[in-house]
Design an enzyme around this catalytic site. Structure first.
Site, PDB file in Angstrom:
ATOM      1  N   ASP A   1      11.208   5.287  35.942  1.00  0.00           N
ATOM      2  CA  ASP A   1      11.691   6.283  36.883  1.00  0.00           C
ATOM      3  C   ASP A   1      13.032   6.773  36.332  1.00  0.00           C
ATOM      4  OD1 ASP A   1      12.103   8.029  38.937  1.00  0.00           O
ATOM      5  OD2 ASP A   1      11.647   6.608  40.534  1.00  0.00           O
TER       6      ASP A   1
HETATM    7  C1  BGC Z   1      11.946   9.903  41.632  1.00  0.00           C
HETATM    8  C2  BGC Z   1      10.623  10.119  40.935  1.00  0.00           C
HETATM    9  C3  BGC Z   1      10.629  11.445  40.226  1.00  0.00           C
HETATM   10  C4  BGC Z   1      11.794  11.468  39.254  1.00  0.00           C
HETATM   11  C5  BGC Z   1      11.915  12.753  38.469  1.00  0.00           C
HETATM   12  C6  BGC Z   1      13.117  10.108  40.704  1.00  0.00           C
HETATM   13  O1  BGC Z   1      14.301  10.113  41.401  1.00  0.00           O
HETATM   14  O2  BGC Z   1      11.983   8.614  42.187  1.00  0.00           O
HETATM   15  O3  BGC Z   1       9.572  10.048  41.865  1.00  0.00           O
HETATM   16  O4  BGC Z   1       9.409  11.646  39.597  1.00  0.00           O
HETATM   17  O5  BGC Z   1      13.006  11.298  39.987  1.00  0.00           O
HETATM   18  O6  BGC Z   1      12.301  13.793  39.284  1.00  0.00           O
END
Ligand code: BGC
Length: 738
Positions: A265
């Site tokens: 993530d």
């Molecule tokens: C989120 C993800 C997301 C990623 C990219 C993160 O903060 O938890 O679900 O895909 O950001 O935007």
């Protein structure tokens, strides 16, 4: 031996690796098997080239191998539409004018359809949009379990039941991937809250892990063939999940044989050594390694950048592990942008908007109806619409799933369209919720400013009810902080902004009243007995207004079913202590600690096992027609059992019912929930029509996870097969013995 010998040898090897017919290197030849292409490409790459692929080079891309013509990987949110382009190294929108997507309904809305075909349609459409936008990895779907109704991201997930989520995630993944786009299933795993999401360790026993929190991920990987998985921000057993050895190496890549790519993530990777050794393949995110801003060339500070290079050079990291990561990344490239099939995708097509409308409508849940719906308004009558959610655009907001769509039909406009020339549709705001109209520079263009006081807003709404034929309340949550929103959890399940008081006041006028709750997570409905009908709407995407009005007018007969329990109050739920939620600090531990003391008892498993009444149970949802389940039987079949019944539409309009099969293990050596969903079938029937439904219960469906044996165990004895139309509305109770 001389260097000349080696260079001659490498040329010979390269020529041998070329395709004899075309002269193309094997990795460029799409007709060659995937693994041959991977090995060929790998054999041509330097250590530095392999390493460059393992971390971000911009907010949403990771490097390819330019020298070999192997393209970059472009990632995108996900999971409800294709995110607008952002700047190379900023979260802000790039300001493109051609990146407004089709916004599909939130995943909780999809889950409420209980319809595998619609999930395939959803996946296929969003995959087409991703491919058109030249994205290789779609950051979704999300399938974390609804452990607490407070989780700010409940709307991005598929409910509280592992079987339901598992059944729906598989077609979604397949649909996305037929377009040469990798579905990146997230957030793996036991990531069930937003409060302190990057600093809390989820601690739980193996039975709970395997029975509740892993099955949907396993289904996505083993049955859906997902090509990518996103590690979550939290820790499991005090190790960060983006490099959690047990979750990634032992379970995902070991037990399930996952051959795809593990992506962190964004900013979720936290340790130089573990990032290398514990199963992470691509590190994405921002300001890693303690950086608090986009320092120039910050990407080389990533754990899998310079620190990794140093380790490779001084021997602390092995070539073998790097090759494994590179292989997985190459596989992803060959499955997506360099796939043998050319995919071009499509964007904003009428078909995509039609699909969005259909899915949104099919997931809307009719919770209660005393005949007030479908709407029946006298010619020239007045429909009083009250509530901010009739007007406020909802495709925006909520965090990383924030979208910029070509258009969004709000409920108020859809009502005016449907009743044009037939009835007067008057709107009163009733309360002020969130007036934001700009989300990371995605601007809705709405004016949500309001000068009236809360009392005045309520008084105006109540006064307008006096000459209305019906009051249609459209409120609920929105996607702002402490609502359905990434990064924060809700504080209670009580409706915010004084809505309960407003609904009570409107109900007290004695007018016929329908409440539409727009939310992505459960809310308390203390006024449920005082209104004539209740509809659970969701964030329905671009076509949300049309979809809602389709159901309200009866153009679509509702067939959605709750993918989670709607409790009476938060306190009734299974999480009673701080150590369960939101976690505690313990001496000697670096991170917040959270204990899943409730074990497998979340959602309806908790309420039904403890006999705690709920507002509306898991699986509940009414129709404008009626159904009957008859001739229910169970019989042995091979190693398992078959459960059969006949479903009949006994009413006067066509519609669909979801026949649900729950299993109850009467006597077990462990405490088991009194019922668990093990099958469902959504059946569409014309009035008077009947159809047979049949379910297979294999041993797995009767098993619990025995942590000591590390195996699924079906104990002999008596079981019940419960066929019903919700987890509480059981129409047939069949006993059988294993
Ligand atoms: C989120 C993800 C997301 C990623 C990219 C993160 O903060 O938890 O679900 O895909 O950001 O935007």
């Amino acid at each position: 031996m001389s260097t000349k010998f080696f260079s001659a040898l490498s040329i010979i090897l390269a020529v041998c690796a070329c395709c004899p017919k075309t002269g193309k290197p094997v990795y460029l030849d799409p007709s060659k098997p995937l693994e041959e292409r991977v090995e060929d490409a790998l054999s041509r790459m330097t250590m530095e080239e392999k390493l460059a692929m393992t971390h971000a080079q911009s907010k949403f891309s990771s490097a390819g191998v330019p020298r070999l013509g192997i393209p970059e990987l472009w990632h995108t949110d996900g999971p409800h539409g294709i995110r607008p382009e952002v700047l190379w190294d900023e979260w802000d929108q790039a300001g493109w004018t051609n990146d407004s997507c089709t916004a599909f309904p939130a995943l909780v809305n999809l889950a409420a359809t209980w319809d595998r075909d619609l999930s395939l349609l959803y996946g296929n459409c969003i995959g087409e949009e991703a491919r058109y936008r030249e994205k290789d990895i779609l950051l979704g779907p999300g399938i974390n379990m609804g452990r607490t109704p407070l989780n700010g991201r409940t709307f991005e997930y598929m409910g509280e039941d592992p079987y339901l989520a598992g059944q729906l995630v598989v077609p979604y993944v397949k649909g996305v991937q037929t377009n040469g786009v990798a579905a990146c299933v997230k957030h793996y795993a036991v990531n069930n809250q937003e409060v302190r999401r990057t600093a809390t360790s989820s601690n739980l026993d193996d039975r709970t892990l395997y029975e509740i929190y892993l099955p949907a991920f396993k289904a996505a990987v083993v049955e859906g063939g997902a090509w990518a998985i996103m590690g979550s921000y939290n820790l499991y057993n005090n190790q960060f999940n983006c490099h959690n050895k047990r979750l990634l190496c032992d379970i995902l890549k070991g037990e399930w044989g996952f051959d795809g790519v593990v992506i962190s993530d964004w900013g979720g990777c936290r340790d130089d050594d573990e990032a290398v050794t514990n199963g992470l393949d691509i590190e994405m995110g921002t300001w890693t390694n303690g950086l608090r801003g986009a320092a120039s060339d910050s990407y080389s500070n990533y754990h899998l950048a310079n620190p990794y290079l140093e380790r490779l050079r001084d021997g602390r990291a092995t070539q073998e592990v790097l090759d494994d990561k590179a292989r997985r990344i190459l596989r992803t490239v060959f499955r997506t942008s360099m796939s043998p099939e050319q995919h071009f995708g499509s964007f904003n097509s009428p078909e995509h908007y039609a699909a969005a409308r259909k899915i949104a409508a099919q997931g809307i849940v009719l919770l209660k109806n005393d005949g007030a719906l479908p709407l029946n308004v006298p010619d020239g009558g007045k429909i009083l619409v009250v509530g901010e959610n009739a007007y406020k655009m909802m495709v925006v907001g909520g965090g990383s799933s924030n979208l910029k769509t070509k258009y969004e039909v709000i409920p108020l406009d859809a009502l005016r369209e449907a009743f044009d020339g037939k009835a007067d549709v008057v709107w009163e705001r009733g309360y002020v919720g969130d007036v934001t109209t700009d989300y990371n520079k995605v601007v809705t263009g709405q004016d949500l400013s309001e000068s009236r006081s809360a009392d005045q807003l309520m008084a105006d709404a109540v006064a307008s009810a006096a000459d209305a034929d019906i009051v249609l309340y459209i409120g609920g949550l929105n996607k702002s902080k402490n609502q359905d929103n990434e990064g924060t959890d809700r504080e209670d399940i009580v409706l915010p902004y004084g809505q309960d008081r407003l609904i009570e006041a409107l109900a007290a006028t004695g007018k016929k009243m329908v409440v539409v709750n727009i939310s992505g997570s459960p809310v308390a409905m203390p006024w449920a007995d005082k209104v004539n009908a209740i509809v659970q709407g969701w964030y329905g995407g671009s076509e949300s207004g049309h979809a809602l009005v389709d159901v309200l007018t009866g153009a679509v007969n509702p067939s959605g079913k709750l993918p989670f329990t709607m409790p009476l109050a938060l306190a009734d739920g299974p999480l009673k202590t701080e150590r369960q939620y939101p976690g505690i600090q313990e001496e000697g531990k670096d991170w917040w600690q959270e204990y899943y003391d409730e074990g497998v008892f979340i959602g309806y498993r908790w309420y039904s096992s403890k006999g705690i009444p709920v507002c509306y149970p898991f699986g509940h949802g009414l129709s404008y027609t009626t159904f009957d389940i008859a001739d229910a039987r169970v019989k042995r079949s091979g190693n398992g059992f078959k459960v059969m019944a006949t479903l009949k539409n006994t009413g006067s309009v066509a519609g669909a019912e979801v026949v649900q099969l729950y299993v109850s293990d009467v006597e077990a050596s462990v405490e088991r929930p009194v019922k668990e969903l093990k099958g469902f079938e959504k059946v569409y029937l014309e009035p008077g029509q009947s159809r047979k439904v049949e379910f297979t219960l294999d041993r797995q469906a009767l098993s619990f996870f025995d942590a000591e044996k590390h195996a699924w165990v079906a104990e002999p004895g008596e079981f019940h097969a419960l066929l019903g139309t919700s987890s509480e509305d059981i129409k047939a109770d069949l006993t059988f013995t294993l």
